[in-house]
Design an enzyme around this catalytic site. Sequence first.
Site, PDB file in Angstrom:
ATOM      1  CE  LYS A   1      -4.308  -1.984   1.509  1.00 36.84           C
ATOM      2  NZ  LYS A   1      -5.422  -2.032   2.490  1.00 36.84           N
TER       3      LYS A   1
ATOM      4  NE  ARG B   1      -7.509  -9.151   0.515  1.00 35.21           N
ATOM      5  CZ  ARG B   1      -7.289  -8.317  -0.493  1.00 35.21           C
ATOM      6  NH1 ARG B   1      -6.444  -7.294  -0.344  1.00 35.21           N
ATOM      7  NH2 ARG B   1      -7.910  -8.468  -1.646  1.00 35.21           N
TER       8      ARG B   1
END
Length: 293
Positions: free
Chosen positions: A232, A272
């Site tokens: 991210k 994840r």
Amino acid sequence: MTTFPTHVALDVHAPRVKGLPDLDRCLVMSVLNVTPDSFSDGGLFFEPRAAVARGLELLRHGADIIDVGGESTRPGALRVSLEEEMRRVIPVVSELVAAGAIVSIDTMRARVAEAAVNAGARMVNDVSGGLADPLMPTFVAEAGVPYVLMHWRAHSLIMQRRAHYDDVVADVAAELRQRLDAVIDAGVSPEQIVLDPGLGFAKTAEHNWRLLAHLDVLQQLGRPLLIGASRKSFLGELLAGPDGQPRPVRERDVATAAVSALAAAEGAWGVRVHDVRSTLDAVRVAAALRAAR
């Protein structure tokens, strides 16, 4: 430390998720984006054959769960139609289940979740926590499958406009508690529920780091935590070069593994990620350290 009312007794040490295997380490959920526009790998696995091949590769790499999604939730992404989301994901889910994978369906729509579960998916990962589709909690309750409930404030197109908090840790915990109570009231068993603080969803880099630094507060909610930091933008910003440019998306896996190890060491139930092998090594290291205490 903040405390919260709860439907169930707290058990932050060894929470269980009904319908999924119990491991002696943090689970590794792998990302499989069957999309043309996801921030990390959009388009690489858009065609069903490529998606299935990637899923089988992730399974060989040791993924515990493969999370199949057909709708990008990157900042600014537009929604796709129900029919298009179905077309993208259901054939992939079916083939991966037939190959022996534990498959999660990453969707905000109850009808997609139902079709995927009918095709063999064993888990529903709903980034909206039941807010995008009010029928989702009812379906999950009836199906009895594990359910990832994420902290969410708005759809991707506008979510970053809502990245405002008095205290991000307390506010996210309180909003997750509200959603947890709501889905339990809708009939979902607490043992089905995994909570996700929603890193990057209506959150700045500072918000993400504060949440990661205070997982203990979120654990007081009494359900397992899934952490989704993989590749991210806040990691790209941290790793920016001398010119100030963020580290390219696909060069953030080492940082992702570091976050995974730290989260696992703090007791996260799952992470994840895009790159399974590096994170699987990381959570095994974390498990060895926890076992030695």
